[in-house]
Structure formats: structure tokens, C-alpha cells
Write a protein that holds these residues in place. Sequence first.
Motif, PDB file in Angstrom:
ATOM      1  N   LEU A   1     -19.374 -90.326 -43.239  1.00  7.33           N
ATOM      2  CA  LEU A   1     -20.406 -90.960 -44.050  1.00  7.33           C
ATOM      3  C   LEU A   1     -20.269 -90.440 -45.476  1.00  7.33           C
ATOM      4  O   LEU A   1     -20.491 -89.249 -45.734  1.00  7.33           O
ATOM      5  CB  LEU A   1     -21.787 -90.645 -43.475  1.00  7.33           C
ATOM      6  N   ALA A   2     -19.889 -91.318 -46.388  1.00  5.53           N
ATOM      7  CA  ALA A   2     -19.652 -90.931 -47.776  1.00  5.53           C
ATOM      8  C   ALA A   2     -20.845 -91.315 -48.640  1.00  5.53           C
ATOM      9  O   ALA A   2     -21.435 -92.390 -48.470  1.00  5.53           O
ATOM     10  CB  ALA A   2     -18.385 -91.599 -48.304  1.00  5.53           C
TER      11      ALA A   2
ATOM     12  N   ASN B   1     -21.003 -89.320 -61.175  1.00  6.37           N
ATOM     13  CA  ASN B   1     -21.754 -89.145 -59.931  1.00  6.37           C
ATOM     14  C   ASN B   1     -21.212 -87.952 -59.160  1.00  6.37           C
ATOM     15  O   ASN B   1     -20.190 -87.356 -59.534  1.00  6.37           O
ATOM     16  CB  ASN B   1     -21.708 -90.419 -59.065  1.00  6.37           C
ATOM     17  N   CYS B   2     -21.892 -87.647 -58.095  1.00  7.21           N
ATOM     18  CA  CYS B   2     -21.454 -86.588 -57.178  1.00  7.21           C
ATOM     19  C   CYS B   2     -21.030 -87.247 -55.873  1.00  7.21           C
ATOM     20  O   CYS B   2     -21.745 -88.100 -55.331  1.00  7.21           O
ATOM     21  CB  CYS B   2     -22.594 -85.598 -56.943  1.00  7.21           C
ATOM     22  N   PHE B   3     -19.877 -86.857 -55.390  1.00  7.62           N
ATOM     23  CA  PHE B   3     -19.356 -87.407 -54.136  1.00  7.62           C
ATOM     24  C   PHE B   3     -19.582 -86.396 -53.013  1.00  7.62           C
ATOM     25  O   PHE B   3     -19.167 -85.237 -53.124  1.00  7.62           O
ATOM     26  CB  PHE B   3     -17.868 -87.714 -54.278  1.00  7.62           C
ATOM     27  N   VAL B   4     -20.262 -86.836 -51.952  1.00  7.77           N
ATOM     28  CA  VAL B   4     -20.545 -85.983 -50.799  1.00  7.77           C
ATOM     29  C   VAL B   4     -19.993 -86.676 -49.559  1.00  7.77           C
ATOM     30  O   VAL B   4     -20.304 -87.856 -49.308  1.00  7.77           O
ATOM     31  CB  VAL B   4     -22.055 -85.724 -50.627  1.00  7.77           C
ATOM     32  N   LEU B   5     -19.189 -85.956 -48.815  1.00 10.40           N
ATOM     33  CA  LEU B   5     -18.649 -86.484 -47.559  1.00 10.40           C
ATOM     34  C   LEU B   5     -19.287 -85.731 -46.404  1.00 10.40           C
ATOM     35  O   LEU B   5     -19.254 -84.497 -46.363  1.00 10.40           O
ATOM     36  CB  LEU B   5     -17.132 -86.337 -47.525  1.00 10.40           C
ATOM     37  N   TYR B   6     -19.876 -86.476 -45.489  1.00 10.69           N
ATOM     38  CA  TYR B   6     -20.720 -85.917 -44.437  1.00 10.69           C
ATOM     39  C   TYR B   6     -20.272 -86.503 -43.101  1.00 10.69           C
ATOM     40  O   TYR B   6     -19.727 -87.613 -43.051  1.00 10.69           O
ATOM     41  CB  TYR B   6     -22.172 -86.282 -44.757  1.00 10.69           C
ATOM     42  N   ARG B   7     -20.490 -85.737 -42.021  1.00 12.16           N
ATOM     43  CA  ARG B   7     -20.148 -86.242 -40.683  1.00 12.16           C
ATOM     44  C   ARG B   7     -21.437 -86.698 -40.019  1.00 12.16           C
ATOM     45  O   ARG B   7     -22.230 -85.885 -39.539  1.00 12.16           O
ATOM     46  CB  ARG B   7     -19.479 -85.133 -39.867  1.00 12.16           C
ATOM     47  N   GLY B   8     -21.670 -88.002 -40.037  1.00 15.81           N
ATOM     48  CA  GLY B   8     -22.923 -88.546 -39.531  1.00 15.81           C
ATOM     49  C   GLY B   8     -22.943 -88.699 -38.022  1.00 15.81           C
ATOM     50  O   GLY B   8     -21.915 -88.616 -37.345  1.00 15.81           O
TER      51      GLY B   8
ATOM     52  N   ARG C   1     -11.611 -93.112 -58.375  1.00 16.21           N
ATOM     53  CA  ARG C   1     -10.612 -93.691 -57.478  1.00 16.21           C
ATOM     54  C   ARG C   1     -10.291 -92.770 -56.296  1.00 16.21           C
ATOM     55  O   ARG C   1     -10.190 -93.226 -55.154  1.00 16.21           O
ATOM     56  CB  ARG C   1      -9.333 -93.984 -58.268  1.00 16.21           C
ATOM     57  N   LEU C   2     -10.142 -91.465 -56.556  1.00 21.62           N
ATOM     58  CA  LEU C   2      -9.814 -90.529 -55.481  1.00 21.62           C
ATOM     59  C   LEU C   2     -10.965 -90.389 -54.487  1.00 21.62           C
ATOM     60  O   LEU C   2     -10.742 -90.257 -53.286  1.00 21.62           O
ATOM     61  CB  LEU C   2      -9.455 -89.165 -56.083  1.00 21.62           C
ATOM     62  N   ALA C   3     -12.196 -90.422 -54.990  1.00 19.62           N
ATOM     63  CA  ALA C   3     -13.361 -90.343 -54.101  1.00 19.62           C
ATOM     64  C   ALA C   3     -13.440 -91.581 -53.218  1.00 19.62           C
ATOM     65  O   ALA C   3     -13.807 -91.496 -52.037  1.00 19.62           O
ATOM     66  CB  ALA C   3     -14.638 -90.175 -54.920  1.00 19.62           C
ATOM     67  N   ILE C   4     -13.115 -92.738 -53.781  1.00 18.68           N
ATOM     68  CA  ILE C   4     -13.122 -93.978 -52.994  1.00 18.68           C
ATOM     69  C   ILE C   4     -12.096 -93.885 -51.872  1.00 18.68           C
ATOM     70  O   ILE C   4     -12.348 -94.313 -50.736  1.00 18.68           O
ATOM     71  CB  ILE C   4     -12.841 -95.191 -53.902  1.00 18.68           C
ATOM     72  N   GLN C   5     -10.935 -93.327 -52.175  1.00 19.49           N
ATOM     73  CA  GLN C   5      -9.906 -93.150 -51.140  1.00 19.49           C
ATOM     74  C   GLN C   5     -10.391 -92.209 -50.042  1.00 19.49           C
ATOM     75  O   GLN C   5     -10.205 -92.470 -48.850  1.00 19.49           O
ATOM     76  CB  GLN C   5      -8.623 -92.617 -51.767  1.00 19.49           C
ATOM     77  N   ASP C   6     -11.022 -91.093 -50.435  1.00 23.19           N
ATOM     78  CA  ASP C   6     -11.545 -90.141 -49.441  1.00 23.19           C
ATOM     79  C   ASP C   6     -12.628 -90.767 -48.574  1.00 23.19           C
ATOM     80  O   ASP C   6     -12.756 -90.434 -47.390  1.00 23.19           O
ATOM     81  CB  ASP C   6     -12.111 -88.899 -50.142  1.00 23.19           C
ATOM     82  N   SER C   7     -13.416 -91.672 -49.147  1.00 28.48           N
ATOM     83  CA  SER C   7     -14.507 -92.291 -48.390  1.00 28.48           C
ATOM     84  C   SER C   7     -13.990 -93.193 -47.276  1.00 28.48           C
ATOM     85  O   SER C   7     -14.730 -93.528 -46.354  1.00 28.48           O
ATOM     86  CB  SER C   7     -15.399 -93.106 -49.328  1.00 28.48           C
ATOM     87  N   GLN C   8     -12.715 -93.601 -47.352  1.00 26.04           N
ATOM     88  CA  GLN C   8     -12.148 -94.504 -46.347  1.00 26.04           C
ATOM     89  C   GLN C   8     -11.357 -93.777 -45.269  1.00 26.04           C
ATOM     90  O   GLN C   8     -10.897 -94.392 -44.315  1.00 26.04           O
ATOM     91  CB  GLN C   8     -11.249 -95.531 -47.036  1.00 26.04           C
TER      92      GLN C   8
ATOM     93  N   ILE D   1     -25.038 -94.579 -53.169  1.00 23.39           N
ATOM     94  CA  ILE D   1     -24.144 -95.467 -52.415  1.00 23.39           C
ATOM     95  C   ILE D   1     -23.761 -94.757 -51.128  1.00 23.39           C
ATOM     96  O   ILE D   1     -23.333 -93.597 -51.149  1.00 23.39           O
ATOM     97  CB  ILE D   1     -22.878 -95.801 -53.224  1.00 23.39           C
ATOM     98  N   THR D   2     -23.932 -95.428 -50.001  1.00 21.32           N
ATOM     99  CA  THR D   2     -23.494 -94.894 -48.708  1.00 21.32           C
ATOM    100  C   THR D   2     -22.376 -95.778 -48.176  1.00 21.32           C
ATOM    101  O   THR D   2     -22.504 -97.001 -48.139  1.00 21.32           O
ATOM    102  CB  THR D   2     -24.651 -94.854 -47.699  1.00 21.32           C
ATOM    103  N   LYS D   3     -21.290 -95.147 -47.791  1.00 23.64           N
ATOM    104  CA  LYS D   3     -20.124 -95.874 -47.253  1.00 23.64           C
ATOM    105  C   LYS D   3     -19.836 -95.350 -45.862  1.00 23.64           C
ATOM    106  O   LYS D   3     -19.662 -94.151 -45.640  1.00 23.64           O
ATOM    107  CB  LYS D   3     -18.910 -95.654 -48.162  1.00 23.64           C
ATOM    108  N   ARG D   4     -19.811 -96.262 -44.876  1.00 23.08           N
ATOM    109  CA  ARG D   4     -19.574 -95.889 -43.481  1.00 23.08           C
ATOM    110  C   ARG D   4     -18.795 -96.999 -42.796  1.00 23.08           C
ATOM    111  O   ARG D   4     -18.653 -98.100 -43.350  1.00 23.08           O
ATOM    112  CB  ARG D   4     -20.893 -95.642 -42.754  1.00 23.08           C
ATOM    113  N   SER D   5     -18.324 -96.709 -41.581  1.00 21.03           N
ATOM    114  CA  SER D   5     -17.539 -97.697 -40.851  1.00 21.03           C
ATOM    115  C   SER D   5     -18.152 -98.056 -39.501  1.00 21.03           C
ATOM    116  O   SER D   5     -17.590 -98.867 -38.773  1.00 21.03           O
ATOM    117  CB  SER D   5     -16.111 -97.175 -40.636  1.00 21.03           C
TER     118      SER D   5
END
Length: 320
Positions: A96-97, A74-81, A53-60, A106-110
Motif C-alpha cells: 500500500l503506497a 510530497n512524502c512517499f510511504v510504503l506500507y504493508r496493508g 518517477r522512482l516513487a511511482i515505480q516503487d509503488s508498483q 494518494i493511495t495506490k494498491r492492487s
Amino acid sequence: MIRTAYFSGQTLSYGGREYVDTFLQNEGYLWIDIDDELSSEDEGILRQLGCHRLAIQDSQRLRHPPKMEEFEENCFVLYRGFSSCEGLLNITTLPLAFFVNDVLLITKRSMPSIGVDTLWEHGKLTQLIVTPSLLLSKIMNASAQRYVDVILEAENDITELEDTMLENPDDQVMHKLISLKSHLRKLLRTSRYHTKLTDQLLSGGSRFINVEDNEVKHSFRDVHDKFERIESLCSMYYDLCGDLIEGYISLSSHQLNKTMQVLTVITAIFVPLTFIAGIYGMNFENMPELKYSSGYFIVWVVMLVIGVSLLVLFRKKRWL
């Protein structure tokens, strides 16, 4: 929008949400790319796939430094694409999460991402998707390479600005240099974050990213080297822009000093002439020399001699 790439057996299939259920019910490898704000349904899918849940919040979050965090599934990686560049290193970046484990990425971006789009259409995706951590490194690598290319292209712009500043300095050049220096400072901060992130990945900070695998290790090492190069180039260009700005200020100050010198010389020439004119402009009845018939011409000659003498003196001293 959710799009998926599902690999099972020897078949790679592209689709949408339907392959999430297929993946959960069967063996295989799955890449989910989310290009939008998360809906409640999307969050439910992520939670179903083991995302914390906390990783999902960080991804947004739109403003969050790059990081890596280990969770149970899993491993959560937050990157600046890298998204786009409008010139003079005015780069638009995006958070880019990544959620990665042994069979899932899973890649999450906006917004559009160079790294994701490059790998989504990659001809060897069937070989990369079976090692999600390698696919992750390739996405980061494609983005890092675009950073490098844009920074190298900016070298010509910096050279042109330097030549323009020397030939015809103006406020527009100064504005471009300040803007470029600001963009370099942001890039320098981003590259330092990513250097620390790749250091953490290479040190084996996650059990889901097997850096003992030579291909994975070399790929992440390549990403690390690129960001070290970006940091070095940004630092060098940042200092160069600072030197150019200082040079522009020095040139402007020199030109102002030359102008003030000319005005000072003109003032120095006219001070004694004004003094003489002021004396003979006084309206006293008993002033001497007022009865001379040639007094007017004598005063003119004296004033001309003084003016020319001062002019010759200043020319000899190279003040003019």
C-alpha cells in the motif's frame, strides 16, 4: 480504477478523475485512491500531482519492504496493508503506497485494503481529509488494529492445538503447528519493518507529516504501539508453537520407544526358546535325549519355565 474524495469549503464530494482537474484549478483537499495497475494515463496524473518517477515505480512493486522517502513535493510511504485472513494467521497482505503532502493524499494498491476501505466510509472523513498526514495515520491504524484482532483470535486456535496434541497427537496437528509457525514468522518480519517505519515517522523525518501536531503524533504513536504489540505477540506465539512442535516430537519419540521396548522384550523372551528349538531341530543321528520317551514334553516344560521366568522378571523391572 481511480476514485476521489474532494473537499472544498464545507462540501465533501466523491467521484473519479474529474476531481483531479478541479483540485488543480481550485483550492481544497483531495484523496485519490487507485485500486489497479497503473496505466500510462494514471502515471501522467501522478506526475502532474508531483509524484516522483522512482516513487511511482516503487509503488508498483509487489515485494518491497515498508519505507519512507522524502521528495520535493510530497512524502512517499510504503506500507504493508491488511487484505484478508483465511484462518491460522494465513494473512494476505498488500503493498500500500502513500503520497502525502499538506493538501493531498494518494493511495495506490492492487487489491482490497481494510485500512483504505474503513476510512473511505468513515463518518468523520470531512474532518480527517483536511489533514492528509492524519488521514494517513488513521488508515495505517485501522490496518494495524485488524492485524492485532486476527492475532488475538489465533490464541484460541493455538490453545486448541495444544489440547489436541496432548490428547490425540497426529500428523494433522503437526502440519497445523508448522503452518502456524511459518505464518507467525512472516508476521513477525512485517511488524518489525513497520515498527522501524513508525519510528522514522515519529522522529519527524518528513516535513509533510507534522508530528508536532498532537493529534497526528498521538495517532502515529498508536500505530507504533500496535505494531510493537504485534511483534511481542508474534514472538511469544512463535516460541509457543516451537515448544509445541518439540513436545509433539518428544511424545512421538516416547511412543516409539515404548513400542520398541515391548518388541525388544518379546524378542528377549523368544531368543532362548529359539535357541533350544534350534538345537533339537538339528538332524544328527547320535544326538543325546532323542531316545527319551518323554523328551518332547520335558523340552516344552523347560521352554515354558524359561519364558514365564523372563516374563515375570521383565514385569518386576516394569519393562512391560
